[in-house]
Design a protein around this motif. Structure first.
Motif, mmCIF file in Angstrom:
data_model
loop_
_atom_site.group_PDB
_atom_site.id
_atom_site.type_symbol
_atom_site.label_atom_id
_atom_site.label_comp_id
_atom_site.label_asym_id
_atom_site.label_seq_id
_atom_site.Cartn_x
_atom_site.Cartn_y
_atom_site.Cartn_z
ATOM 1 N N ASP A 36 96.480 114.227 3.843
ATOM 2 C CA ASP A 36 97.542 114.440 3.391
ATOM 3 C C ASP A 36 98.150 115.633 2.706
ATOM 4 N N GLU A 44 101.520 109.070 4.753
ATOM 5 C CA GLU A 44 102.427 107.719 5.029
ATOM 6 C C GLU A 44 102.827 107.269 6.364
ATOM 7 N N ARG A 45 102.526 108.097 7.186
ATOM 8 C CA ARG A 45 102.257 107.396 8.912
ATOM 9 C C ARG A 45 100.911 106.536 8.800
ATOM 10 N N SER A 47 99.149 105.006 6.407
ATOM 11 C CA SER A 47 99.107 103.856 5.196
ATOM 12 C C SER A 47 100.202 103.887 4.286
ATOM 13 N N GLU A 48 100.226 102.836 3.422
ATOM 14 C CA GLU A 48 101.362 102.555 2.654
ATOM 15 C C GLU A 48 100.774 101.692 1.367
ATOM 16 N N GLY A 49 101.125 102.304 0.100
ATOM 17 C CA GLY A 49 100.507 101.722 -0.997
ATOM 18 C C GLY A 49 99.177 101.364 -0.791
ATOM 19 N N ARG A 53 98.539 100.803 7.690
ATOM 20 C CA ARG A 53 99.721 100.165 8.071
ATOM 21 C C ARG A 53 99.230 99.148 9.311
#
Lengths: 91, 137
Positions: A36, A44-45, A47-49, A53
């Motif tokens: 990133d 963000e595509r 993973s999230e937090g 995903r």
């Protein structure tokens, strides 16, 4: 030696069309953070937090990281990491 | 990505797709169509891990293996197919939301009446129908 990361076609627009990029050994999540920094927006595509995903699958060599240590799976020099968005839908 | 104007599918492969969709009915069937330059050469029938009549997700490890096989054979994922056992051959909101791959054509088989098969691109331009040309081979 480095870690080879295979980028899926939907994300290649963020890697200037590259199908493969190199990264450093570490955990899966540190690798995503590294990607990133170099390819803004790719994190963000995937993973999230800090979690992968739901509709993204990640393989280290031949193994799905969900059957290893998920985001904390260690990646070594020479490993190949594949990022594979799921194929899903329906009605 | 530029939409492909046409998807060419040999008739025996169309039969293979439809028979897969009928076999899995009332659940949704799903699969990958491998080929080159918009011409389908091979059908990969995939496992729908959702075992559902209203949704599908391809089994991830099968998908991984098939994608590697296609790469080895120099084939592209030219299209993805799935069935709509109880609705029209048109992308649902869920199909559009989960269309992460924008290059392949999305083939949908409706089994409401006689099988109806249609093809679409789903990308930043929205949903657009693609001509499906069935050829004898």
């Amino acid at each position: 030696m480095a870690v080879i990361v295979r980028i899926p076609t939907p994300l290649q627009r963020l890697t200037q069309g590259k199908e493969e990029v190199e990264s450093r050994p570490g955990t899966v999540i540190s690798l995503i953070n590294d990607l990133d920094k170099r390819f803004p927006g790719i994190g963000e595509r995937i993973s999230e937090g800090g979690k992968i995903r739901r509709f993204v699958n990640i393989y280290v060599n031949e193994e799905d990281i969900r059957f290893l240590k998920a985001e904390e799976t260690e990646i070594k020099d020479g490993d190949e990491v594949s990022i594979i968005p799921a194929i899903a839908g329906g009605r | 990505m530029q939409s492909k104007a046409q998807l060419v599918v040999p008739s025996h492969l169309v039969s293979e797709i439809i028979s897969h969709c009928r076999k899995v009915y009332p659940h949704e069937a799903c699969g990958i169509l491998a080929g080159k330059d918009g011409v389908v050469k091979k059908v990969y029938k995939m496992t729908n891990i959702e075992n559902s009549g209203v949704s599908y997700m391809m089994e991830p490890s099968e998908q991984f293996i098939i994608m590697k096989e296609m790469r080895k054979e120099g084939l592209d994922m030219v299209a993805l197919y799935h069935s709509h056992p109880h609705s029209d051959a048109y992308p649902s909101p869920r199909d559009v939301k989960l269309a992460f791959y924008t290059e392949p054509v999305y083939v949908i088989v409706s089994l409401i009446n006689e099988p109806e098969i249609r093809a679409f691109t789903i990308n930043e331009d929205g949903v657009n129908e693609v001509e499906m040309k069935v050829v004898l081979k």
